[in-house]
Design a protein around this motif. Structure first.
Motif, mmCIF file in Angstrom:
data_model
loop_
_atom_site.group_PDB
_atom_site.id
_atom_site.type_symbol
_atom_site.label_atom_id
_atom_site.label_comp_id
_atom_site.label_asym_id
_atom_site.label_seq_id
_atom_site.Cartn_x
_atom_site.Cartn_y
_atom_site.Cartn_z
ATOM 1 N N VAL A 15 0.848 -1.190 0.000
ATOM 2 C CA VAL A 15 0.000 0.000 0.000
ATOM 3 C C VAL A 15 0.886 1.244 0.000
ATOM 4 O O VAL A 15 1.847 1.329 0.772
ATOM 5 N N ALA A 16 0.545 2.192 -0.859
ATOM 6 C CA ALA A 16 1.258 3.463 -0.944
ATOM 7 C C ALA A 16 0.243 4.600 -0.891
ATOM 8 O O ALA A 16 -0.772 4.563 -1.581
ATOM 9 N N TYR A 17 0.519 5.588 -0.049
ATOM 10 C CA TYR A 17 -0.369 6.741 0.104
ATOM 11 C C TYR A 17 0.291 7.980 -0.482
ATOM 12 O O TYR A 17 1.423 8.315 -0.113
ATOM 13 N N TYR A 18 -0.424 8.650 -1.374
ATOM 14 C CA TYR A 18 0.010 9.929 -1.919
ATOM 15 C C TYR A 18 -0.974 10.997 -1.454
ATOM 16 O O TYR A 18 -2.196 10.798 -1.512
ATOM 17 N N LYS A 19 -0.439 12.107 -1.005
ATOM 18 C CA LYS A 19 -1.278 13.251 -0.647
ATOM 19 C C LYS A 19 -0.714 14.466 -1.372
ATOM 20 O O LYS A 19 0.475 14.763 -1.239
ATOM 21 N N ASN A 20 -1.586 15.104 -2.135
ATOM 22 C CA ASN A 20 -1.170 16.271 -2.922
ATOM 23 C C ASN A 20 0.055 15.969 -3.780
ATOM 24 O O ASN A 20 0.950 16.794 -3.924
ATOM 25 N N GLY A 21 0.094 14.764 -4.319
ATOM 26 C CA GLY A 21 1.164 14.364 -5.231
ATOM 27 C C GLY A 21 2.438 13.875 -4.581
ATOM 28 O O GLY A 21 3.362 13.465 -5.268
ATOM 29 N N LYS A 22 2.506 13.896 -3.259
ATOM 30 C CA LYS A 22 3.719 13.472 -2.550
ATOM 31 C C LYS A 22 3.480 12.120 -1.889
ATOM 32 O O LYS A 22 2.477 11.917 -1.208
ATOM 33 N N LEU A 23 4.423 11.201 -2.088
ATOM 34 C CA LEU A 23 4.364 9.901 -1.429
ATOM 35 C C LEU A 23 4.607 10.122 0.059
ATOM 36 O O LEU A 23 5.663 10.606 0.456
ATOM 37 N N ILE A 24 3.604 9.794 0.883
ATOM 38 C CA ILE A 24 3.723 10.058 2.318
ATOM 39 C C ILE A 24 3.848 8.797 3.163
ATOM 40 O O ILE A 24 4.233 8.878 4.325
ATOM 41 N N SER A 25 3.520 7.635 2.580
ATOM 42 C CA SER A 25 3.572 6.419 3.385
ATOM 43 C C SER A 25 3.601 5.183 2.501
ATOM 44 O O SER A 25 2.916 5.130 1.477
ATOM 45 N N LEU A 26 4.379 4.205 2.926
ATOM 46 C CA LEU A 26 4.369 2.860 2.327
ATOM 47 C C LEU A 26 4.069 1.889 3.452
ATOM 48 O O LEU A 26 4.542 2.060 4.575
ATOM 49 N N ASP A 27 3.302 0.858 3.139
ATOM 50 C CA ASP A 27 2.913 -0.072 4.181
ATOM 51 C C ASP A 27 2.543 -1.416 3.564
ATOM 52 O O ASP A 27 2.403 -1.545 2.354
ATOM 53 N N MET A 28 2.386 -2.399 4.439
ATOM 54 C CA MET A 28 1.835 -3.701 4.084
ATOM 55 C C MET A 28 0.625 -3.894 4.994
ATOM 56 O O MET A 28 0.764 -3.761 6.215
ATOM 57 N N ASN A 128 9.696 -2.345 0.066
ATOM 58 C CA ASN A 128 9.914 -3.687 -0.464
ATOM 59 C C ASN A 128 9.268 -3.746 -1.846
ATOM 60 O O ASN A 128 8.662 -2.768 -2.301
ATOM 61 N N GLU A 129 9.380 -4.865 -2.521
ATOM 62 C CA GLU A 129 8.852 -4.963 -3.884
ATOM 63 C C GLU A 129 7.357 -4.678 -3.939
ATOM 64 O O GLU A 129 6.885 -4.000 -4.853
ATOM 65 N N ASP A 130 6.594 -5.187 -2.976
ATOM 66 C CA ASP A 130 5.147 -4.976 -2.989
ATOM 67 C C ASP A 130 4.775 -3.518 -2.744
ATOM 68 O O ASP A 130 3.883 -2.979 -3.400
ATOM 69 N N SER A 131 5.453 -2.865 -1.810
ATOM 70 C CA SER A 131 5.121 -1.466 -1.537
ATOM 71 C C SER A 131 5.582 -0.566 -2.688
ATOM 72 O O SER A 131 4.911 0.414 -3.017
ATOM 73 N N ARG A 132 6.705 -0.899 -3.329
ATOM 74 C CA ARG A 132 7.144 -0.111 -4.491
ATOM 75 C C ARG A 132 6.194 -0.299 -5.666
ATOM 76 O O ARG A 132 5.896 0.649 -6.398
#
Length: 150
Positions: A15-28, A128-132
Motif C-alpha cells: 500500500v502506498a499513500y500519496y497526498k497532494n502528489g507526494k508519497l507520504i507512506s508505504l505499508d503492508m 519492499n517490492e510490494d510497496s514499491r
C-alpha cells in the motif's frame, strides 16, 4: 486528495499513500485493516484507490514457467491467490462505495527498481517490492486523477 496505490496479495497488500502528489507512506496491510483505514479516511478526504489488475492476466508469465510440475503448480496457485485477493478487495470497495481504478501489470513497474523508485518519488525510507509496486500504481493514478483535483 489522497491516492492509494495497492498491490494485491494473498497475505498482505502493498500500500502506498500519496497526498497532494507526494508519497507520504508505504505499508503492508491485511485486507480488513486496509478497508477500514480507507473507510475512515473517506469521511475526511476525497480519495481514489489504484489497484494493480492482476486479474487481467489469465496466464502465468513466460518468465515464471518452470519445467518442474510441482514448482509450476505452486507458481500458478500463488498467482490465483493474488487474483482472488484482488477480487475480494474489489467486492469490499464496491460494497463500501470506495472509488478505485485498475491498472494492468506493466513493465517498468518499480517493484524491482528501488533506485529508480527513490529517484522519482524522493522516498528514502524502507520499502519492499510490494510497496514499491503499490507506489507505482498510485503514481499513475495521481497523474491521472489527483492533479485534476487541484
Amino acid at each position: 486528495m489522497i491516492v492509494i496505490g495497492i498491490d494485491p496479495d494473498c497475505q498482505k497488500h502493498g500500500v502506498a499513500y500519496y497526498k497532494n502528489g507526494k508519497l507520504i507512506s508505504l505499508d503492508m496491510k491485511e485486507t480488513i485493516h486496509l478497508v477500514n483505514d480507507i473507510k475512515n479516511q473517506m469521511a475526511d478526504e476525497e480519495l481514489i484507490c489504484a489497484l494493480e489488475d492482476v486479474m487481467s492476466n489469465k496466464f502465468v508469465y513466460k518468465r515464471n514457467e518452470n519445467k518442474n510440475k510441482k514448482i509450476q503448480s505452486t507458481i500458478a496457485m500463488n498467482t490465483g491467490r493474488c487474483q482472488q485477493a484482488q477480487v475480494e478487495l474489489q467486492r469490499l470497495f464496491d460494497y463500501y462505495k470506495i472509488p478505485y481504478v485498475l491498472y494492468p501489470p506493466q513493465r517498468g513497474n518499480w517493484a524491482k527498481q528501488k533506485e529508480h523508485f527513490e529517484r522519482v518519488t524522493g522516498w528514502n525510507k524502507r520499502s519492499n517490492e510490494d510497496s514499491r509496486s503499490a507506489a507505482y500504481f498510485g503514481y499513475l493514478a495521481w497523474g491521472r486523477y489527483g492533479a485534476l483535483s487541484q
